[in-house]
Design a protein around this motif. Structure first.
Motif, PDB file in Angstrom:
ATOM      1  N   GLU A 105     -16.952 -11.199   2.609  1.00 12.89           N
ATOM      2  CA  GLU A 105     -16.444  -9.888   2.212  1.00 12.89           C
ATOM      3  C   GLU A 105     -16.617  -9.644   0.713  1.00 12.89           C
TER       4      GLU A 105
ATOM      5  N   ASN B  71      -9.955   2.167  -2.166  1.00 16.00           N
ATOM      6  CA  ASN B  71      -9.687   2.140  -0.741  1.00 16.00           C
ATOM      7  C   ASN B  71      -9.176   0.772  -0.279  1.00 16.00           C
TER       8      ASN B  71
ATOM      9  N   LYS C 204      -5.456  -0.259   1.229  1.00 15.83           N
ATOM     10  CA  LYS C 204      -5.339  -0.828   2.577  1.00 15.83           C
ATOM     11  C   LYS C 204      -4.769  -2.237   2.546  1.00 15.83           C
TER      12      LYS C 204
ATOM     13  N   ARG D 263      -8.354  -2.476  14.071  1.00 19.33           N
ATOM     14  CA  ARG D 263      -8.686  -1.722  12.856  1.00 19.33           C
ATOM     15  C   ARG D 263      -8.895  -2.675  11.668  1.00 19.33           C
ATOM     16  N   THR D 264      -9.814  -3.602  11.854  1.00 20.23           N
ATOM     17  CA  THR D 264     -10.155  -4.539  10.767  1.00 20.23           C
ATOM     18  C   THR D 264     -11.167  -3.868   9.830  1.00 20.23           C
ATOM     19  N   ASN D 265     -10.669  -2.988   8.994  1.00 22.61           N
ATOM     20  CA  ASN D 265     -11.536  -2.188   8.125  1.00 22.61           C
ATOM     21  C   ASN D 265     -11.374  -2.523   6.651  1.00 22.61           C
ATOM     22  N   HIS D 266     -10.835  -3.710   6.367  1.00 14.47           N
ATOM     23  CA  HIS D 266     -10.767  -4.154   4.973  1.00 14.47           C
ATOM     24  C   HIS D 266     -10.706  -5.682   4.948  1.00 14.47           C
TER      25      HIS D 266
END
Length: 247
Positions: free
Chosen positions: A143, A66, A70, A94-97
């Motif tokens: 992260e 994923n 991304k 949309r800071t999803n990575h």
């Protein structure tokens, strides 16, 4: 010549003795249920470790797939964007990575300093650049720690599971020899069930350890490559910001 009656009697006695041997269940469940309590605990511990390892393996597999997809999409959009401000407004929703999180953290530090009016002097510009680099580094480390969670359990299971299984095997074999000493029966029929149950513990240990080691090596390499990718993006983005500051 042997007496037919005596031969028949001996055959009946042999059959009776053979019939006194307790039948043993050599199925997986049977060997577990008939094993010693300590060996059962070892088996349950190894089965739990194996189950947890497979849960981590599936979770990390989909996670890496994923975030790599991304990140690739983000980089394509980043390099094709015309203005950082517009791209930031679109990305912060949309800071999803990890790569997007690093970018948004750096831009937020940029705008905070810009709004405070501290970017005019040369010393302030250097200070701003250092703060942005630090913010990106902290975001990157945070992260990567989240991604790395669970890999330590794979490493621990891969290193310790064979020895835990071996402990169960040694314990089971000790019980088998103890039973031989008590019964004074050295036949293979008497000792085979205990040895089979003991070796079953080693088999479960290897079943838990082998996938854990393979998965740990694979995901460690994936994490290292993704970490390098984040470092490259941070350096490239810092270069872009330095041009903006100089301008």
């Amino acid at each position: 010549m042997a007496d037919p009656v005596s031969t028949a009697v001996q055959g009946v006695e042999a059959t009776a003795v053979a019939g006194t041997v307790t039948p043993h269940d050599f199925s997986i469940i049977g060997m577990f249920l008939q094993a010693d309590f300590v060996v059962q605990v070892v088996m349950l511990l190894l089965l739990f470790a194996s189950f947890w390892c497979w849960a981590i393996i599936f979770e990390k597999y989909f996670l890496f797939r994923n975030i790599k997809a991304k990140a690739t999409k983000f980089e394509n959009e980043f390099w094709s964007s015309e203005a950082l401000d517009k791209f930031y407004e679109k990305t912060k929703k949309r800071t999803n990575h990890p790569m997007a999180i690093i970018f948004v953290a750096a831009m937020e530090e940029w705008f905070r300093s810009k709004n405070s009016g501290t970017q005019s002097a040369q010393g302030m510009r250097l200070s701003l650049r250092e703060r942005i680099v630090q913010v990106m580094q902290v975001s990157r480390n945070r992260e990567l720690e989240n991604i790395e969670s669970g890999l330590g359990f794979l490493a621990t299971t891969g290193a310790s599971a064979p020895f835990i299984g071996l402990f169960g095997t040694v314990w089971g074999i000790m019980n088998s020899f103890h039973s031989i000493a008590l019964s004074k029966n050295t036949s293979l029929v008497a000792v085979a069930p205990g040895i089979a149950e003991a070796l079953f513990a080693t088999a479960i240990g290897l079943f838990a350890a082998i996938p854990a080691v393979i998965a740990y090596n694979k995901f460690s390499n994936e994490l290292s490559r993704f970490s390098n990718k984040l470092d490259d993006f941070s350096v490239e983005f810092d270069t872009i910001l330095s041009r903006q500051l100089e301008g």
